[in-house]
Write a protein that holds these residues in place. Structure first.
Motif, PDB file in Angstrom:
ATOM      1  N   ASN A   1       0.820  -1.214   0.000  1.00 16.64           N
ATOM      2  CA  ASN A   1       0.000   0.000   0.000  1.00 16.64           C
ATOM      3  C   ASN A   1       0.855   1.267   0.000  1.00 16.64           C
ATOM      4  O   ASN A   1       0.635   2.193   0.763  1.00 16.64           O
ATOM      5  CB  ASN A   1      -0.959   0.008   1.203  1.00 16.64           C
TER       6      ASN A   1
ATOM      7  N   LYS B   1      -0.691   4.879  -0.384  1.00  9.90           N
ATOM      8  CA  LYS B   1      -1.371   5.383   0.805  1.00  9.90           C
ATOM      9  C   LYS B   1      -0.380   5.811   1.875  1.00  9.90           C
ATOM     10  O   LYS B   1      -0.599   6.815   2.569  1.00  9.90           O
ATOM     11  CB  LYS B   1      -2.315   4.335   1.370  1.00  9.90           C
TER      12      LYS B   1
ATOM     13  N   LYS C   1       1.461   9.167   0.637  1.00 11.82           N
ATOM     14  CA  LYS C   1       0.606  10.179   0.029  1.00 11.82           C
ATOM     15  C   LYS C   1       0.779  11.498   0.788  1.00 11.82           C
ATOM     16  O   LYS C   1       0.853  11.513   2.002  1.00 11.82           O
ATOM     17  CB  LYS C   1      -0.854   9.724   0.091  1.00 11.82           C
TER      18      LYS C   1
END
Length: 79
Positions: free
Chosen positions: A72, A75, A78
């Motif tokens: 991930n 995420k 980010k």
């Protein structure tokens, strides 16, 4: 503009990478799976994995760290 920011962030990480004594790093990003593979040796030939929180896996061969897998990625990093 995004490239400039990315290059700046890479340079900020360099002192930390240098402290590890690692001579080579290989990065492989699987965009579809959103997974970043960091290899400290090629081939890794890992024999064990430590699972950390947030989908981070430390790959070992004996007591030596040979790779890091980060799930991930988009995420986690980010802004």
């Amino acid at each position: 503009m995004e490239t400039t920011i990315a290059v700046k962030e890479i340079f900020e990480a360099l002192p930390h990478i240098k402290k590890t004594g690692i001579q080579h790093l290989w990065f492989d990003f699987d965009k579809e799976a959103d997974v970043l593979y960091v290899s400290l040796e090629r081939p890794q030939n890992a024999t064990d994995t430590d699972i950390l929180e947030d989908g981070i896996f430390l790959r070992h061969r004996g007591k030596k760290l040979v790779g890091i897998t980060i799930t991930n990625v988009s995420k986690k990093f980010k802004k």
